[in-house]
Design a protein around this motif. Sequence first.
Motif, PDB file in Angstrom:
ATOM      1  N   LEU A 101       0.822  -1.214   0.513  1.00  0.00           N
ATOM      2  CA  LEU A 101      -0.190  -0.267  -0.143  1.00  0.00           C
ATOM      3  C   LEU A 101       0.860   1.485  -0.279  1.00  0.00           C
ATOM      4  O   LEU A 101       2.116   1.378   0.582  1.00  0.00           O
ATOM      5  N   TRP A 102       0.871   2.253  -0.959  1.00  0.00           N
ATOM      6  CA  TRP A 102       0.881   3.410  -0.959  1.00  0.00           C
ATOM      7  C   TRP A 102       0.079   4.388  -0.818  1.00  0.00           C
ATOM      8  O   TRP A 102      -0.926   4.388  -1.690  1.00  0.00           O
ATOM      9  N   ILE A 103       0.952   5.381   0.181  1.00  0.00           N
ATOM     10  CA  ILE A 103      -0.015   6.474   0.816  1.00  0.00           C
ATOM     11  C   ILE A 103       0.612   7.719   0.228  1.00  0.00           C
ATOM     12  O   ILE A 103       2.182   7.919   0.705  1.00  0.00           O
ATOM     13  N   THR A 104       0.337   8.985  -0.565  1.00  0.00           N
ATOM     14  CA  THR A 104       1.323   9.896  -1.642  1.00  0.00           C
ATOM     15  C   THR A 104       0.663  10.782  -1.121  1.00  0.00           C
ATOM     16  O   THR A 104      -0.813  11.480  -1.646  1.00  0.00           O
ATOM     17  N   ALA A 105       1.436  11.685  -0.426  1.00  0.00           N
ATOM     18  CA  ALA A 105       0.365  13.413   0.292  1.00  0.00           C
ATOM     19  C   ALA A 105       0.773  13.892  -0.452  1.00  0.00           C
ATOM     20  O   ALA A 105       2.340  14.496  -1.115  1.00  0.00           O
ATOM     21  N   GLU A 106       0.104  15.321  -1.241  1.00  0.00           N
ATOM     22  CA  GLU A 106       0.761  16.031  -2.152  1.00  0.00           C
ATOM     23  C   GLU A 106       1.367  16.876  -2.197  1.00  0.00           C
ATOM     24  O   GLU A 106       0.610  17.506  -1.203  1.00  0.00           O
ATOM     25  N   ASP A 107       2.096  17.807  -2.363  1.00  0.00           N
ATOM     26  CA  ASP A 107       2.673  18.696  -1.666  1.00  0.00           C
ATOM     27  C   ASP A 107       2.805  18.871  -0.375  1.00  0.00           C
ATOM     28  O   ASP A 107       2.639  19.842   0.243  1.00  0.00           O
ATOM     29  N   MET A 108       4.134  18.188   0.110  1.00  0.00           N
ATOM     30  CA  MET A 108       3.673  18.461   1.439  1.00  0.00           C
ATOM     31  C   MET A 108       5.360  18.723   1.547  1.00  0.00           C
ATOM     32  O   MET A 108       5.979  17.561   1.555  1.00  0.00           O
ATOM     33  N   SER A 109       5.648  19.168   3.112  1.00  0.00           N
ATOM     34  CA  SER A 109       7.523  19.112   3.600  1.00  0.00           C
ATOM     35  C   SER A 109       6.950  18.185   4.597  1.00  0.00           C
ATOM     36  O   SER A 109       5.311  18.293   5.368  1.00  0.00           O
ATOM     37  N   PRO A 110       8.089  17.070   4.782  1.00  0.00           N
ATOM     38  CA  PRO A 110       7.748  16.661   6.278  1.00  0.00           C
ATOM     39  C   PRO A 110       7.130  17.664   7.473  1.00  0.00           C
ATOM     40  O   PRO A 110       7.713  17.612   8.270  1.00  0.00           O
ATOM     41  N   VAL A 111       6.104  18.296   7.561  1.00  0.00           N
ATOM     42  CA  VAL A 111       5.404  18.826   9.037  1.00  0.00           C
ATOM     43  C   VAL A 111       4.171  17.877   9.595  1.00  0.00           C
ATOM     44  O   VAL A 111       3.005  18.370   9.534  1.00  0.00           O
ATOM     45  N   LEU A 112       5.254  17.402  10.157  1.00  0.00           N
ATOM     46  CA  LEU A 112       4.032  16.541  10.789  1.00  0.00           C
ATOM     47  C   LEU A 112       4.665  16.096  12.099  1.00  0.00           C
ATOM     48  O   LEU A 112       6.216  16.225  12.575  1.00  0.00           O
ATOM     49  N   GLY A 113       3.926  15.663  13.471  1.00  0.00           N
ATOM     50  CA  GLY A 113       4.650  15.567  14.670  1.00  0.00           C
ATOM     51  C   GLY A 113       5.860  14.650  14.840  1.00  0.00           C
ATOM     52  O   GLY A 113       7.019  14.546  15.728  1.00  0.00           O
ATOM     53  N   CYS A 114       5.350  13.579  13.915  1.00  0.00           N
ATOM     54  CA  CYS A 114       7.017  12.230  14.439  1.00  0.00           C
ATOM     55  C   CYS A 114       7.446  12.864  13.560  1.00  0.00           C
ATOM     56  O   CYS A 114       9.115  12.562  13.736  1.00  0.00           O
ATOM     57  N   TYR A 115       7.544  14.211  12.475  1.00  0.00           N
ATOM     58  CA  TYR A 115       8.908  14.606  12.508  1.00  0.00           C
ATOM     59  C   TYR A 115       9.976  15.934  13.251  1.00  0.00           C
ATOM     60  O   TYR A 115       9.910  16.594  12.917  1.00  0.00           O
ATOM     61  N   GLY A 116       9.205  15.777  14.214  1.00  0.00           N
ATOM     62  CA  GLY A 116       9.763  17.201  15.151  1.00  0.00           C
ATOM     63  C   GLY A 116       8.682  18.604  15.034  1.00  0.00           C
ATOM     64  O   GLY A 116       8.617  19.282  16.095  1.00  0.00           O
ATOM     65  N   ASP A 117       7.663  18.176  14.166  1.00  0.00           N
ATOM     66  CA  ASP A 117       6.595  19.665  14.640  1.00  0.00           C
ATOM     67  C   ASP A 117       5.282  19.627  15.321  1.00  0.00           C
ATOM     68  O   ASP A 117       5.237  18.679  15.052  1.00  0.00           O
ATOM     69  N   LYS A 118       5.802  20.330  16.797  1.00  0.00           N
ATOM     70  CA  LYS A 118       4.924  20.493  17.844  1.00  0.00           C
ATOM     71  C   LYS A 118       3.651  20.810  17.075  1.00  0.00           C
ATOM     72  O   LYS A 118       2.284  20.779  17.901  1.00  0.00           O
ATOM     73  N   PHE A 119       3.181  22.177  16.321  1.00  0.00           N
ATOM     74  CA  PHE A 119       2.378  22.446  15.745  1.00  0.00           C
ATOM     75  C   PHE A 119       1.880  21.484  14.998  1.00  0.00           C
ATOM     76  O   PHE A 119       0.388  21.119  14.627  1.00  0.00           O
ATOM     77  N   ALA A 120       1.534  20.180  14.183  1.00  0.00           N
ATOM     78  CA  ALA A 120       0.856  19.788  13.798  1.00  0.00           C
ATOM     79  C   ALA A 120       0.041  18.661  13.908  1.00  0.00           C
ATOM     80  O   ALA A 120       0.885  18.563  15.058  1.00  0.00           O
ATOM     81  N   ILE A 121      -1.401  18.848  14.036  1.00  0.00           N
ATOM     82  CA  ILE A 121      -2.515  17.673  14.480  1.00  0.00           C
ATOM     83  C   ILE A 121      -2.233  16.700  13.744  1.00  0.00           C
ATOM     84  O   ILE A 121      -2.714  16.437  12.503  1.00  0.00           O
ATOM     85  N   THR A 122      -1.617  15.389  13.747  1.00  0.00           N
ATOM     86  CA  THR A 122      -1.102  14.720  12.690  1.00  0.00           C
ATOM     87  C   THR A 122      -1.123  12.739  13.727  1.00  0.00           C
ATOM     88  O   THR A 122      -0.343  12.158  13.551  1.00  0.00           O
ATOM     89  N   PRO A 123      -2.429  12.429  14.328  1.00  0.00           N
ATOM     90  CA  PRO A 123      -1.966  11.561  15.440  1.00  0.00           C
ATOM     91  C   PRO A 123      -1.903  10.096  14.758  1.00  0.00           C
ATOM     92  O   PRO A 123      -0.663   8.458  15.316  1.00  0.00           O
ATOM     93  N   ASN A 124      -2.191   9.910  13.083  1.00  0.00           N
ATOM     94  CA  ASN A 124      -2.028   9.035  12.415  1.00  0.00           C
ATOM     95  C   ASN A 124      -1.094   8.290  12.076  1.00  0.00           C
ATOM     96  O   ASN A 124      -0.692   7.371  11.958  1.00  0.00           O
TER      97      ASN A 124
END
Length: 315
Positions: free
Chosen positions: A34-57
């Motif tokens: 399974l490939w899940i591809t996000a369009e036009d997105m830098s790693p603005v995710l909690g798991c990449y250290g972005d504390k403002f992002a809301i990305t629990p899944n």
Amino acid sequence: VRPHLQRGMRFLLLFLFAGVSAYAADRVDRPNVLWITAEDMSPVLGCYGDKFAITPNIDKLAKESVRYTKAFASAPVCSPSRSCLITGCYPTSLSTQQMRSGFAIPKSMRGFPALLRAQGFYTSNNVKTDYNNGAAQRLIAEAWNESINDAHWRSNQREEGQPFFSVFNDMSTHQSRTTVWPHEVFIREIQSKLAEEQIHDPMKVPLPPYYPDTPLIRKEWARMYDCVTVMDRNTGRLLKELEEDGLADNTIVFFYSDHGSGMPRGKRMMHDSGMRVALMVRFPRRYQHLAPSPPGTVNEAVSYTHLTLPTIYSV
């Protein structure tokens, strides 16, 4: 850097060929992909250290995956990077580095999902192709059993027990959503899908230092974060569907972006903000021998996400 780069570029190729050769004799034992591809997105995710992002899944997925911190697209804009995504070749090698290229490619060159399809995999592509070369329609026809807006491994075209390679291209984070749509359209199509506590406050946005701190800039960046949260919710839905179908223990899951953020100084720019992407791969326990490291580990090797795919010249 080059040995690490080469290893990063090849690990997907190795596991894909393992899936179609080492298990070729027994369909049941071959992994789904399974490939899940996000369009036009830098790693603005909690798991990449972005504390403002809301990305629990996605944060949960990262804990179960090998997460890459130095993954880069082959181009900072969608069509050239997708020419690489389907063929495994640099856009500069194919002369597809310009947007909306119709440049001819060799007739013997096939999209790599065609190999999986020839080995009995059901291949599906949800929404987007945009392969940016003169043979795009041929590649689509050869690569995919279905390439339509609602393509899914749940399709009635897939035989019971047939291994699948399914791609979902999530448009929620696309530049059209983050900066182009009129605000009322954005509210209707994106923000309305979020709970009140998931809507990002423009006054709290952590702006990059190269932006002017203005109300408009803050509003646009808050809007981008809202789009990321919707994308995270969609990712959670797909992962839940895998669980519901009893397929999570037999499916290798990839999550990545086609290139960097659609915000100014991101998309179309040859900076990290336009090229660096999130990349994580979850290997179920039965396929851990194909993984470069255990679940929850971080891989800091430089890798180009789209060149980790095999190029199929003939089958």
